[in-house]
Design an enzyme around this catalytic site. Structure first.
Site, PDB file in Angstrom:
ATOM      1  N   HIS A 143      56.690  -1.287  12.787  1.00 36.67           N
ATOM      2  CA  HIS A 143      56.215  -2.527  13.357  1.00 36.67           C
ATOM      3  C   HIS A 143      57.314  -3.614  12.709  1.00 36.67           C
ATOM      4  O   HIS A 143      57.977  -3.760  11.728  1.00 36.67           O
ATOM      5  CB  HIS A 143      54.951  -3.162  12.431  1.00 36.67           C
ATOM      6  N   GLU A 164      53.203 -13.476  10.347  1.00 39.23           N
ATOM      7  CA  GLU A 164      52.796 -12.219   9.648  1.00 39.23           C
ATOM      8  C   GLU A 164      53.470 -12.255   8.130  1.00 39.23           C
ATOM      9  O   GLU A 164      52.883 -11.509   7.325  1.00 39.23           O
ATOM     10  CB  GLU A 164      53.806 -11.061  10.431  1.00 39.23           C
ATOM     11  N   LYS A 180      54.674   2.129   9.004  1.00 42.31           N
ATOM     12  CA  LYS A 180      53.214   2.610   9.108  1.00 42.31           C
ATOM     13  C   LYS A 180      52.984   3.850   8.448  1.00 42.31           C
ATOM     14  O   LYS A 180      53.631   4.549   8.019  1.00 42.31           O
ATOM     15  CB  LYS A 180      53.118   2.697  10.689  1.00 42.31           C
ATOM     16  N   ASN A 184      53.845   5.196  16.038  1.00 39.41           N
ATOM     17  CA  ASN A 184      55.220   4.919  16.256  1.00 39.41           C
ATOM     18  C   ASN A 184      56.093   4.427  15.204  1.00 39.41           C
ATOM     19  O   ASN A 184      57.156   3.499  15.183  1.00 39.41           O
ATOM     20  CB  ASN A 184      55.353   3.969  17.439  1.00 39.41           C
ATOM     21  N   TYR A 226      46.941  -8.020  13.446  1.00 46.31           N
ATOM     22  CA  TYR A 226      46.693  -7.450  14.808  1.00 46.31           C
ATOM     23  C   TYR A 226      45.557  -8.467  15.579  1.00 46.31           C
ATOM     24  O   TYR A 226      45.011  -7.838  16.536  1.00 46.31           O
ATOM     25  CB  TYR A 226      46.407  -6.103  14.933  1.00 46.31           C
TER      26      TYR A 226
END
Ligand code: IDP
Ligand code: MG
Length: 135
Positions: free
Chosen positions: A119, A130, A9, A116, A49
């Protein structure tokens, strides 16, 4: 052979942790079989998402994921979907187990959305869906 989508990310890219995160995947024994640095469109992020649409952190999440480039990786190996989730650690980096990517390298930065670092797809169905969005 099983494949999963790993994203580094924007926080991971900004903190210069691309090498560290990929090293952990490789040291575990998984193989990078596709990789790109990308700035995804809103459409790509919305598709990725979709399950979180309508939640309180959805807009902050979209904004965060648009805040800089992302590294998208196809990671391969037996049981890699489950295995990458294990080395990534739980969602909240404050309490993610030491030894995991999120536990060792992440923390709470006081933001609305949890930052965080990575993913990882959570099931074979998610991985297939995905990987089609990102590659
Ligand atoms: P995961 O990334 O561990 O699979 P998900 O529940 O799929 O977690 O949530 C996607 C992302 O949205 C998380 O990685 C995190 O960045 C953010 N997020 C999830 N739950 C919350 C929350 O309760 N508050 C703020 N951000 C959250
Ligand atoms: Mg998830």
């Amino acid at each position: 052979m099983e494949k999963t989508l790993v994203l580094i990310k924007p926080d991971g890219v900004k903190r210069n942790l691309i090498g560290e995160i990929i090293a952990r995947c490789e040291q575990k024994g998984y193989s990078v079989v596709d990789l790109k640095l990308t700035s995804p469109s809103r459409e790509v992020l919305a598709a990725h998402y979709a399950e979180h649409e309508g939640k309180s952190f959805y807009e902050p999440l979209m904004e965060f994921m648009s805040s800089g480039p992302i590294v998208a990786i196809t990671l391969q190996g037996q049981r890699v979907i489950e295995g990458f989730r294990s080395i990534a650690g739980t969602t909240d980096p404050t309490t993610a187990a030491p030894g995991t990517i999120r536990g060792d390298l992440g923390r709470d930065w006081g933001t609305t959305v949890v930052q965080n670092l990575v993913h990882g797809s959570d099931s074979p169905e998610s991985a297939a869906r995905e990987l089609k969005i990102w590659f």
